[in-house]
Motif scaffolding. Structure first.
Motif, PDB file in Angstrom:
ATOM      1  N   TYR A 118       0.863  -1.333   0.058  1.00 28.20           N
ATOM      2  CA  TYR A 118      -0.040   0.020   0.004  1.00 28.20           C
ATOM      3  C   TYR A 118       0.944   1.194   0.122  1.00 28.20           C
ATOM      4  CZ  TYR A 118      -3.795  -3.455   1.156  1.00 28.20           C
ATOM      5  OH  TYR A 118      -4.538  -4.349   0.899  1.00 28.20           O
ATOM      6  N   GLY A 119       2.122   1.028  -0.117  1.00 27.97           N
ATOM      7  CA  GLY A 119       3.156   2.313  -0.512  1.00 27.97           C
ATOM      8  C   GLY A 119       3.920   2.597   1.047  1.00 27.97           C
ATOM      9  N   HIS A 120       3.502   2.084   2.009  1.00 28.67           N
ATOM     10  CA  HIS A 120       4.225   2.301   3.276  1.00 28.67           C
ATOM     11  C   HIS A 120       5.632   1.940   3.116  1.00 28.67           C
ATOM     12  CE1 HIS A 120      -0.006   1.828   4.272  1.00 28.67           C
ATOM     13  NE2 HIS A 120       0.296   3.050   4.906  1.00 28.67           N
ATOM     14  N   THR A 121       5.743   0.655   2.613  1.00 28.75           N
ATOM     15  CA  THR A 121       7.064  -0.108   2.680  1.00 28.75           C
ATOM     16  C   THR A 121       7.691   0.475   1.411  1.00 28.75           C
ATOM     17  OG1 THR A 121       6.085  -2.052   3.422  1.00 28.75           O
ATOM     18  CG2 THR A 121       8.397  -2.426   2.547  1.00 28.75           C
ATOM     19  N   ALA A 122       7.305   1.171   0.434  1.00 28.91           N
ATOM     20  CA  ALA A 122       8.092   1.886  -0.434  1.00 28.91           C
ATOM     21  C   ALA A 122       8.843   3.084   0.049  1.00 28.91           C
ATOM     22  CB  ALA A 122       7.321   2.332  -1.825  1.00 28.91           C
ATOM     23  N   VAL A 123       8.141   3.619   0.871  1.00 30.67           N
ATOM     24  CA  VAL A 123       8.670   4.760   1.785  1.00 30.67           C
ATOM     25  C   VAL A 123      10.027   4.319   2.505  1.00 30.67           C
ATOM     26  CG1 VAL A 123       8.273   6.532   3.552  1.00 30.67           C
ATOM     27  CG2 VAL A 123       6.385   6.434   1.762  1.00 30.67           C
ATOM     28  N   LEU A 124      10.079   3.289   3.029  1.00 32.96           N
ATOM     29  CA  LEU A 124      11.038   2.902   3.898  1.00 32.96           C
ATOM     30  C   LEU A 124      12.052   2.437   2.695  1.00 32.96           C
ATOM     31  CD1 LEU A 124       9.036   0.620   6.456  1.00 32.96           C
ATOM     32  CD2 LEU A 124      10.266   3.096   6.724  1.00 32.96           C
ATOM     33  N   ALA A 125      11.692   1.822   1.649  1.00 30.56           N
ATOM     34  CA  ALA A 125      12.882   1.311   0.538  1.00 30.56           C
ATOM     35  C   ALA A 125      13.453   2.739   0.093  1.00 30.56           C
ATOM     36  CB  ALA A 125      12.211   0.661  -0.540  1.00 30.56           C
ATOM     37  N   GLU A 126      12.649   3.656  -0.090  1.00 30.08           N
ATOM     38  CA  GLU A 126      13.466   4.975  -0.350  1.00 30.08           C
ATOM     39  C   GLU A 126      14.283   5.315   0.522  1.00 30.08           C
ATOM     40  OE1 GLU A 126      10.167   7.274  -1.312  1.00 30.08           O
ATOM     41  OE2 GLU A 126       9.400   6.597  -3.075  1.00 30.08           O
ATOM     42  N   ALA A 127      13.953   5.366   1.547  1.00 29.72           N
ATOM     43  CA  ALA A 127      14.691   5.864   2.688  1.00 29.72           C
ATOM     44  C   ALA A 127      16.191   5.006   2.749  1.00 29.72           C
ATOM     45  CB  ALA A 127      14.220   5.725   4.339  1.00 29.72           C
ATOM     46  N   VAL A 128      16.003   3.655   2.795  1.00 29.89           N
ATOM     47  CA  VAL A 128      17.144   2.618   2.702  1.00 29.89           C
ATOM     48  C   VAL A 128      18.077   3.148   1.567  1.00 29.89           C
ATOM     49  CG1 VAL A 128      18.099   0.569   2.320  1.00 29.89           C
ATOM     50  CG2 VAL A 128      15.934   0.631   4.111  1.00 29.89           C
ATOM     51  N   ALA A 129      17.400   3.261   0.454  1.00 27.81           N
ATOM     52  CA  ALA A 129      18.206   3.713  -0.738  1.00 27.81           C
ATOM     53  C   ALA A 129      19.002   5.018  -0.409  1.00 27.81           C
ATOM     54  CB  ALA A 129      17.286   3.749  -2.068  1.00 27.81           C
ATOM     55  N   ARG A 130      18.384   5.765   0.033  1.00 24.48           N
ATOM     56  CA  ARG A 130      18.586   7.251   0.436  1.00 24.48           C
ATOM     57  C   ARG A 130      19.883   7.412   1.281  1.00 24.48           C
ATOM     58  NH1 ARG A 130      14.475   9.558   0.981  1.00 24.48           N
ATOM     59  NH2 ARG A 130      14.107   9.123   3.182  1.00 24.48           N
ATOM     60  N   GLY A 131      19.890   6.375   2.406  1.00 20.92           N
ATOM     61  CA  GLY A 131      20.944   6.078   3.401  1.00 20.92           C
ATOM     62  C   GLY A 131      22.086   5.611   2.718  1.00 20.92           C
ATOM     63  N   ALA A 132      21.890   4.716   1.786  1.00 15.40           N
ATOM     64  CA  ALA A 132      23.247   3.931   1.340  1.00 15.40           C
ATOM     65  C   ALA A 132      23.765   4.876   0.135  1.00 15.40           C
ATOM     66  CB  ALA A 132      22.575   2.652   0.414  1.00 15.40           C
ATOM     67  N   ALA A 133      23.118   5.614  -0.561  1.00 15.67           N
ATOM     68  CA  ALA A 133      23.640   6.574  -1.594  1.00 15.67           C
ATOM     69  C   ALA A 133      24.514   7.704  -0.898  1.00 15.67           C
ATOM     70  CB  ALA A 133      22.464   7.178  -2.440  1.00 15.67           C
ATOM     71  N   GLU A 134      23.869   8.035   0.237  1.00 14.70           N
ATOM     72  CA  GLU A 134      24.474   9.278   0.958  1.00 14.70           C
ATOM     73  C   GLU A 134      25.815   8.738   1.769  1.00 14.70           C
ATOM     74  OE1 GLU A 134      21.828  10.965   3.698  1.00 14.70           O
ATOM     75  OE2 GLU A 134      20.573  12.064   2.275  1.00 14.70           O
ATOM     76  N   ALA A 135      25.898   7.365   1.885  1.00 15.68           N
ATOM     77  CA  ALA A 135      26.967   6.595   2.549  1.00 15.68           C
ATOM     78  C   ALA A 135      28.156   6.428   1.244  1.00 15.68           C
ATOM     79  CB  ALA A 135      26.698   5.766   3.300  1.00 15.68           C
ATOM     80  N   GLY A 136      27.622   6.518   0.125  1.00 24.31           N
ATOM     81  CA  GLY A 136      28.674   6.382  -1.110  1.00 24.31           C
ATOM     82  C   GLY A 136      28.432   5.213  -1.757  1.00 24.31           C
ATOM     83  N   ALA A 137      27.356   4.543  -1.856  1.00 25.61           N
ATOM     84  CA  ALA A 137      27.100   3.447  -2.743  1.00 25.61           C
ATOM     85  C   ALA A 137      26.048   4.023  -3.851  1.00 25.61           C
ATOM     86  CB  ALA A 137      26.117   2.536  -1.694  1.00 25.61           C
ATOM     87  N   GLU A 138      26.390   3.172  -4.764  1.00 25.36           N
ATOM     88  CA  GLU A 138      25.690   2.901  -6.076  1.00 25.36           C
ATOM     89  C   GLU A 138      24.461   2.307  -5.472  1.00 25.36           C
ATOM     90  OE1 GLU A 138      25.460   1.353 -10.693  1.00 25.36           O
ATOM     91  OE2 GLU A 138      27.439   1.646  -9.572  1.00 25.36           O
ATOM     92  N   VAL A 139      23.238   2.763  -5.740  1.00 27.76           N
ATOM     93  CA  VAL A 139      21.959   2.057  -5.391  1.00 27.76           C
ATOM     94  C   VAL A 139      21.008   1.746  -6.529  1.00 27.76           C
ATOM     95  CG1 VAL A 139      19.952   2.304  -3.701  1.00 27.76           C
ATOM     96  CG2 VAL A 139      22.108   3.555  -3.211  1.00 27.76           C
ATOM     97  N   ILE A 140      20.438   0.592  -6.385  1.00 27.68           N
ATOM     98  CA  ILE A 140      19.511   0.281  -7.296  1.00 27.68           C
ATOM     99  C   ILE A 140      18.396  -0.317  -6.405  1.00 27.68           C
ATOM    100  CG2 ILE A 140      18.978  -1.861  -9.073  1.00 27.68           C
ATOM    101  CD1 ILE A 140      21.847  -2.109  -9.159  1.00 27.68           C
ATOM    102  N   SER A 141      16.903   0.275  -6.921  1.00 28.33           N
ATOM    103  CA  SER A 141      15.818  -0.046  -6.241  1.00 28.33           C
ATOM    104  C   SER A 141      14.898  -1.083  -7.252  1.00 28.33           C
ATOM    105  CB  SER A 141      15.112   0.975  -5.938  1.00 28.33           C
ATOM    106  OG  SER A 141      15.535   1.819  -4.850  1.00 28.33           O
ATOM    107  N   ILE A 142      14.488  -2.077  -6.727  1.00 27.54           N
ATOM    108  CA  ILE A 142      13.654  -3.100  -7.304  1.00 27.54           C
ATOM    109  C   ILE A 142      12.710  -3.733  -6.778  1.00 27.54           C
ATOM    110  CG2 ILE A 142      14.024  -5.515  -8.527  1.00 27.54           C
ATOM    111  CD1 ILE A 142      17.130  -4.915  -8.769  1.00 27.54           C
ATOM    112  N   PRO A 143      11.515  -3.181  -7.314  1.00 32.24           N
ATOM    113  CA  PRO A 143      10.107  -3.704  -6.866  1.00 32.24           C
ATOM    114  C   PRO A 143      10.160  -5.174  -7.269  1.00 32.24           C
ATOM    115  CG  PRO A 143       9.849  -1.723  -8.037  1.00 32.24           C
ATOM    116  CD  PRO A 143      11.303  -2.201  -8.286  1.00 32.24           C
ATOM    117  N   VAL A 144       9.836  -6.018  -6.304  1.00 35.40           N
ATOM    118  CA  VAL A 144       9.966  -7.679  -6.737  1.00 35.40           C
ATOM    119  C   VAL A 144       8.679  -8.098  -7.502  1.00 35.40           C
ATOM    120  CG1 VAL A 144      11.915  -7.880  -4.883  1.00 35.40           C
ATOM    121  CG2 VAL A 144       9.398  -8.312  -4.414  1.00 35.40           C
TER     122      VAL A 144
END
Length: 199
Positions: free
Chosen positions: A17-43
């Motif tokens: 319903y979109g709630h977990t997508a918000v968290l996925a975006e946050a995980v991706a943002r945190g990883a990117a800010e820490a220097g990672a290349e990030v790929i988000s994949i809705p399974v």
């Protein structure tokens, strides 16, 4: 896997319903800010190209809502399909972590995080914990503390069932960002260690 210390982190998630997508975006943002290349994949709509991206990633962070005490059915379908990778141990020695959301404060989220952990172990992956002490655990704490729900295995979040994605708690978003950053940092350490051994 990457040959440099800059890791590639894939966030493989399902959001009902979109709630977990918000968290996925946050995980991706945190990883990117820490220097990672990030790929988000809705399974639930994963393509062959995205399967290949998972195979090439240095780390995979799994995410799904907790429904009836475990990950959503769409995530389970993805996990079962990943058995082709299990058979060849394609994901062995990658870094893994996980996050989940439910409507209740507890909601048996530990079952979902444990499911992710077990899946990662079967793939031969290295699990990264949240690495944050529990928040909101004293009279001086508050629901705005990071890790307000007190999970250790991964990031746990809670959103009322009658509220939309905009209601995902800011503490839970910050906790997910922290998980992403930790995964990126720990993966960089692994890559640096492998490079040093190779040298």
């Amino acid at each position: 896997m990457s040959s440099t210390s800059r890791p590639t982190v894939a966030v493989a998630f399902h959001s009902g319903y979109g709630h977990t997508a918000v968290l996925a975006e946050a995980v991706a943002r945190g990883a990117a800010e820490a220097g990672a290349e990030v790929i988000s994949i809705p399974v639930d709509s994963i393509t062959e190209e995205q399967w290949a991206q998972l195979d090439a990633a240095d780390a995979i962070v799994f995410g799904a809502p907790t429904y009836m005490g475990t990950a959503s059915a769409a995530f389970h379908r993805f996990a079962e399909t990943s058995s082709k990778r299990w058979y060849t141990q394609t994901w062995a020695d990658k870094i893994a972590a996980g996050f989940t959301n439910s409507g209740a404060k507890n909601g048996d989220k530990s079952s979902t995080l444990g499911y992710f952990f077990t899946m990662a172990a079967q793939h031969g992956m290295h699990w990264i914990s949240l690495g944050v002490q529990p928040g909101w655990a004293s009279t001086e704490g508050s629901e705005d503390d990071v890790n307000r729900l007190g999970y250790f295995v991964g990031a746990g979040a809670q959103t009322p069932v009658d509220a939309g994605p905009e209601a995902v708690h800011k503490s839970d978003i910050a906790t997910a960002e922290g998980l992403g950053a930790r995964v990126a940092q720990q993966t960089a350490f692994f890559l640096a260690g492998r490079a040093a051994l190779a040298a």
